[in-house]
Design a protein around this motif. Structure first.
Motif, PDB file in Angstrom:
ATOM      1  N   GLY A 138      27.941  74.974  24.992  1.00 35.20           N
ATOM      2  CA  GLY A 138      28.112  74.290  23.714  1.00 35.20           C
ATOM      3  C   GLY A 138      27.464  74.987  22.532  1.00 35.20           C
ATOM      4  O   GLY A 138      27.449  74.462  21.419  1.00 35.20           O
ATOM      5  N   HIS A 139      26.919  76.183  22.742  1.00 38.46           N
ATOM      6  CA  HIS A 139      26.285  76.898  21.636  1.00 38.46           C
ATOM      7  C   HIS A 139      27.296  77.680  20.801  1.00 38.46           C
ATOM      8  O   HIS A 139      26.954  78.185  19.735  1.00 38.46           O
ATOM      9  CB  HIS A 139      25.213  77.862  22.173  1.00 38.46           C
ATOM     10  CG  HIS A 139      23.960  77.150  22.583  1.00 38.46           C
ATOM     11  ND1 HIS A 139      22.924  76.886  21.718  1.00 38.46           N
ATOM     12  CD2 HIS A 139      23.599  76.623  23.763  1.00 38.46           C
ATOM     13  CE1 HIS A 139      21.967  76.248  22.355  1.00 38.46           C
ATOM     14  NE2 HIS A 139      22.349  76.067  23.606  1.00 38.46           N
ATOM     15  N   LYS A 140      28.497  77.826  21.321  1.00 41.31           N
ATOM     16  CA  LYS A 140      29.535  78.569  20.607  1.00 41.31           C
ATOM     17  C   LYS A 140      30.837  77.798  20.794  1.00 41.31           C
ATOM     18  O   LYS A 140      31.083  77.248  21.875  1.00 41.31           O
ATOM     19  CB  LYS A 140      29.637  79.972  21.236  1.00 41.31           C
ATOM     20  CG  LYS A 140      30.362  80.997  20.410  1.00 41.31           C
ATOM     21  CD  LYS A 140      30.204  82.369  21.103  1.00 41.31           C
ATOM     22  CE  LYS A 140      31.169  83.370  20.583  1.00 41.31           C
ATOM     23  NZ  LYS A 140      31.014  83.801  19.226  1.00 41.31           N
TER      24      LYS A 140
ATOM     25  N   LEU B 116      27.401  80.964  26.329  1.00 39.02           N
ATOM     26  CA  LEU B 116      27.210  80.267  25.046  1.00 39.02           C
ATOM     27  C   LEU B 116      28.327  79.240  24.834  1.00 39.02           C
ATOM     28  O   LEU B 116      28.086  78.146  24.325  1.00 39.02           O
ATOM     29  CB  LEU B 116      27.168  81.273  23.888  1.00 39.02           C
ATOM     30  CG  LEU B 116      25.895  82.120  23.810  1.00 39.02           C
ATOM     31  CD1 LEU B 116      26.036  83.205  22.742  1.00 39.02           C
ATOM     32  CD2 LEU B 116      24.670  81.273  23.515  1.00 39.02           C
TER      33      LEU B 116
END
Lengths: 74, 264
Positions: free
Chosen positions: B97-99, B93
């Motif tokens: 780039g999701h976190k 993640l």
């Protein structure tokens, strides 16, 4: 003294809850399923060797997709 | 008899996991040292490291002596699997780039601000109080930082060490990481924000997941082809899976709304 013990037990329980379940209960469930399956198919070498890693990878995908950032309003 | 490959993977996994966690702990110790005084911060860190070492011996040694190896491997494998999968999930993640990445500079600034406020409350506005002698706040903050970050390391050391009956080797790898991070931290006297934490976390997650699957299978009676040699194969498989998932997750990043649109 009793209060101290209760606090210690609570903290210990919270640690294990956060560690095993936390915000990814699907991974704890996945591990339970993988362990159960490992015992069920342990006699079949080929199935066990192929199925266990594949299952872990599948659950990882589900969990990762669950944690993705979504566009606002979706 | 252990293969050299499983020894190398064991050492790398423990060393990597300890490095990541100790870098995070160092940030808190440095923040406590700078804002409240080094003596107590270092004492707190050393006390926590000692307690963690005792935990390894007190929990790990009886596990090796009294629990049957197959049962131990299933339990340890399951623990490593939960830990490995959650580290991998977080790493994927983050790298896709999701976190947000783990930011040592931000954590350092927040901890210093918090400790300075504690100092201001006790008399010195703005800067906190740097105590020449002992300071309880610095001791407790440093102790908690090292202890909490180190607990996962203890679990990894005990799990990996006990399942292979090589607790000493696993503890040595963790101690080596602690010494390396502490020495580098003392030399530069600041948090180590340049350490590629997410890359190390990805590598360790892959190794923990591989060991987890391997031992759950072994403990349950699955015969891995090549025995210990199956571990590097599993490592290769989960590396490929991680790379593929990272690419997939990058393609699933939400497109930012154009400027001037109502959502922006």
């Amino acid at each position: 003294m009793t209060e101290l013990v209760v606090r210690g037990v609570k903290a210990f329980g919270r640690f294990w809850w956060d560690f095993l379940i936390g915000d990814t209960p699907e991974l704890a469930l996945a591990t339970g399923i993988i362990v159960a399956l490992a015992f069920l198919i342990s006699g079949d070498r080929v199935v066990g060797v192929i199925l266990l890693p594949l299952l872990a990878a599948a659950f990882l995908l589900v969990s990762t997709l669950r944690g993705r950032r979504r566009a606002p309003g979706r | 008899m252990h293969s050299p490959t499983s020894t190398i993977v064991l050492l790398l996994a423990v060393f990597g996991a300890s490095t990541v966690e100790m870098v995070e702990a160092l940030t808190i110790v440095v923040a406590a040292g700078v804002s409240r005084g080094w003596r107590s911060a270092l004492e707190g860190a050393a006390a926590a490291a000692l307690v963690l070492g005792v935990l390894v011996a007190v929990v790990g040694v009886p596990l090796i002596r009294y629990i049957p190896l197959d049962a131990l491997r299933v339990v340890v494998g399951a623990l490593l699997l939960v830990l490995g999968l959650s580290w991998l999930r977080k790493a994927i993640l983050r790298s896709s780039g999701h976190k947000d990445p783990h930011d040592e500079d931000k954590i350092y600034a927040e901890t210093v601000a918090e400790l300075s406020e504690t100092g201001a409350e006790s008399g010195t506005p703005g800067q906190g109080r740097v105590h020449p002698g002992r300071d309880g706040v610095a001791f407790v903050v440093a102790f908690k930082g090292v202890f909490l970050e180190g607990t996962e390391v203890v679990l990894i050391v005990i799990s990996l060490g006990a399942a292979q009956h090589r607790l000493g080797l696993a503890a040595l790898a963790a101690a080596a990481a602690l010494v390396v991070v502490a020495v580098v931290g003392l030399l530069v006297s600041r948090q180590l924000s340049e350490v590629p934490e997410n890359t190390i976390k990805t590598a360790v997650g892959i190794m923990l997941t591989s060991f987890g699957i391997f031992w759950v299978g072994e403990g349950a009676g699955v015969n891995w082809p090549g025995s210990d040699l199956a571990i590097p194969v599993l490592v290769g498989f989960f590396l490929a899976v991680t790379l593929a998932y990272t690419a997939l997750m990058r393609s699933k990043l939400p497109v930012p709304a154009p400027e001037g649109s109502p959502a922006a």
